[in-house]
Scaffold this motif. Structure first.
Motif, short mmCIF file in Angstrom:
data_model
loop_
_atom_site.label_atom_id
_atom_site.label_comp_id
_atom_site.label_asym_id
_atom_site.label_seq_id
_atom_site.Cartn_x
_atom_site.Cartn_y
_atom_site.Cartn_z
N SER A 1 0.67 -0.90 0.18
CA SER A 1 0.10 0.00 -0.01
C SER A 1 0.29 1.70 0.04
N LEU A 2 1.72 1.18 0.62
CA LEU A 2 3.14 2.09 1.34
C LEU A 2 3.74 3.41 -0.39
N TRP A 3 4.31 1.49 -0.58
CA TRP A 3 4.71 1.70 -2.63
C TRP A 3 3.73 2.18 -3.18
N VAL A 4 2.31 1.86 -3.12
CA VAL A 4 1.94 2.21 -4.46
C VAL A 4 1.50 3.49 -4.21
N MET A 5 1.67 4.19 -2.98
CA MET A 5 0.52 4.95 -2.79
C MET A 5 1.76 5.92 -3.01
N HIS A 6 3.37 5.79 -2.47
CA HIS A 6 4.75 6.79 -3.04
C HIS A 6 4.56 7.05 -4.61
N ARG B 1 -7.55 -1.24 -4.58
CA ARG B 1 -9.52 -1.29 -3.65
C ARG B 1 -9.44 -1.37 -3.11
N GLN B 2 -8.87 -1.42 -2.07
CA GLN B 2 -8.83 -1.26 -0.59
C GLN B 2 -8.33 0.37 -0.28
N LEU B 3 -7.04 0.81 -1.35
CA LEU B 3 -7.23 2.24 -0.72
C LEU B 3 -8.22 3.13 -1.46
N GLU B 4 -8.71 2.42 -2.28
CA GLU B 4 -10.25 3.49 -3.30
C GLU B 4 -11.18 3.34 -2.05
N ASP C 1 -11.50 3.24 1.28
CA ASP C 1 -11.05 4.57 1.92
C ASP C 1 -10.75 5.91 1.09
N GLY C 2 -10.79 6.44 -0.11
CA GLY C 2 -10.61 7.38 -0.31
C GLY C 2 -9.34 7.59 -0.21
N LEU C 3 -8.18 7.01 -0.62
CA LEU C 3 -6.91 6.96 -0.52
C LEU C 3 -6.59 7.15 -1.48
N VAL C 4 -7.18 6.22 -2.75
CA VAL C 4 -6.78 7.19 -4.16
C VAL C 4 -8.02 6.69 -4.98
N THR C 5 -7.94 7.72 -5.96
CA THR C 5 -8.84 7.59 -6.69
C THR C 5 -9.21 6.68 -8.10
N ARG C 6 -9.83 5.91 -8.67
CA ARG C 6 -10.03 5.05 -10.13
C ARG C 6 -11.28 6.24 -10.86
N LYS C 7 -10.69 5.78 -12.10
CA LYS C 7 -11.37 6.48 -13.35
C LYS C 7 -10.92 5.74 -14.68
N MET C 8 -12.58 4.98 -14.68
CA MET C 8 -12.66 4.20 -16.50
C MET C 8 -13.02 5.21 -17.37
N PHE C 9 -12.27 4.90 -18.23
CA PHE C 9 -12.41 5.29 -19.79
C PHE C 9 -13.10 4.07 -20.28
N ALA C 10 -14.54 3.87 -21.10
CA ALA C 10 -15.19 3.70 -22.36
C ALA C 10 -14.13 3.22 -23.30
N GLU C 11 -13.08 2.86 -23.26
CA GLU C 11 -12.75 2.58 -24.56
C GLU C 11 -12.52 1.62 -24.90
N VAL C 12 -11.95 0.79 -26.21
CA VAL C 12 -11.02 -1.00 -26.20
C VAL C 12 -9.35 -0.10 -27.46
N ALA D 1 -15.80 7.87 2.81
CA ALA D 1 -16.08 7.06 1.87
C ALA D 1 -15.86 5.86 1.72
N ARG D 2 -16.09 4.97 2.97
CA ARG D 2 -16.62 4.01 2.74
C ARG D 2 -17.84 3.66 2.26
N GLU D 3 -18.75 4.62 3.08
CA GLU D 3 -19.74 4.65 2.16
C GLU D 3 -19.94 4.95 0.72
N ALA D 4 -19.57 5.52 1.02
CA ALA D 4 -19.71 6.66 -0.65
C ALA D 4 -19.57 4.65 -1.37
#
Lengths: 134, 134
Positions: free
Chosen positions: A37-42, A73-76, A78-89, B125-128
Motif C-alpha cells: 500500500s505505502l509503495w503504491v501510494m508513494h 481497491r482497498q486504497l480506493e 478508504d478514499g486514498l486513491v481515485t479510480r477512473k474508468m474510460f469506455a475505450e477499447v 469514503a467507505r459508505e460512498a
DNA sequence: CAGTATCCAGATCGATACTG
DNA sequence: CAGTATCGATCTGGATACTG
C-alpha cells in the motif's frame, strides 16, 4: 494520572470512539504496513498525475496483478486513491492519489524518519539480544 | 524534482540506507500494526513500572499465552521492552517499557491522533464506495 | 508462574491461466 | 489493457496440553 505525557491525549480521544471507528482506525494504520500500500501510494504521489494500472505495476517492482488490484481497491475504498474508468477499447483505467492521502503522508513521514534515524539503535539492540544466544 | 514536499526528505534519507536497515525499519513499523504489540507496549507504558507476565496478560484482554510470549520476545529483541528474570520458585519475570519505546510513542501518537480525528472522513469514503455497489 | 510444544483455522500473497 | 479465477505455499494467531 497527570496529563504530562503524549499518552494522555490519545487516552482521552480513544474513550470517545465507537468500536466501529476504532476498528477503522486500525485498518487505516494497517495500510501503512502491509506489503504494497505505502509503495503504491508513494508512486502515485510522486508521479502526481493519473496513472494507468500497468504504469503503476511497472513502478511497483515485484507486485503481482492480483496484489496490485487488491491494494488499489482497498486504497480506493478508504478514499486514498481515485479510480477512473474510460469506455475505450482497449480499456483504460487511471488511478490518482487524493488530498487526504497526501495529508496522511505528512503525518506518516515524521514517524518514518524517526525510525530511519534510529535504525542503528535498533540494530545494536538486536545484536545484543541475538548475541546473548537466544 | 523540487524539494518542497514532505516526500523529498524521506527520499533523500532512503537513498542512504542499506537493504538490511531498510528491512529493519519495515519490521519496526510493522510492530505498530500487528495485533498485540502496541497494546502490550501501551500497558507497560501507562503502568510505568515492571510488570509480571501474568499481570500483562490480564491487562491485554484476549491475548493467548503464546501470542504474549511471542510479542514480548519481539519487543525485547528490538529493545522496546526489557525482561528481567528472578531465580525464585515459583519463577518471576518482569517486563518494562524502555526509553526508546517511549520516544517512539511520541512519534506514533501524532499519526494515530490524526487518523482518529479523520475517521469520519474515512467512514464516509467507505459508505460512498460500498454504496456504489462494489 | 512462565513459559514450550503441537495442532489447526484463516488470511495473505505469488504464479498461472483465462476474459470482456 | 485491466482485470478475475483458481491453486498452493507461507504466515499469523488461537486452543489445548504439557513442563521446570
Amino acid at each position: 494520572m497527570p496529563t504530562t505525557t503524549a499518552l494522555s491525549q490519545a487516552q482521552e480521544l480513544c474513550d470517545t470512539l465507537t468500536d466501529d471507528a476504532d476498528e477503522l482506525i486500525r485498518e487505516i494504520i494497517t495500510r501503512l504496513t502491509d506489503k504494497w500500500s505505502l509503495w503504491v501510494m508513494h508512486v502515485l504521489a510522486t508521479t502526481d498525475r493519473p496513472m494507468r494500472f500497468s504504469r503503476v505495476m511497472e513502478q511497483v517492482e515485484g507486485i503481482s496483478q492480483k496484489s496490485l488490484t487488491k491494494t488499489l481497491r482497498q486504497l480506493e475504498r478508504d478514499g486514498l486513491v481515485t479510480r477512473k474508468m474510460f469506455a475505450e477499447v482497449p480499456p483504460r483505467v487511471e488511478y490518482a492519489i487524493t488530498p487526504i492521502a497526501l495529508e496522511m503522508f505528512e503525518h506518516v513521514e515524521p514517524l518514518w524518519l524517526w525510525v530511519a534515524k534510529s535504525v542503528t539503535l535498533f540494530q545494536s539492540a538486536r545484536e545484543a539480544f541475538d548475541g546473548r544466544g537466544k
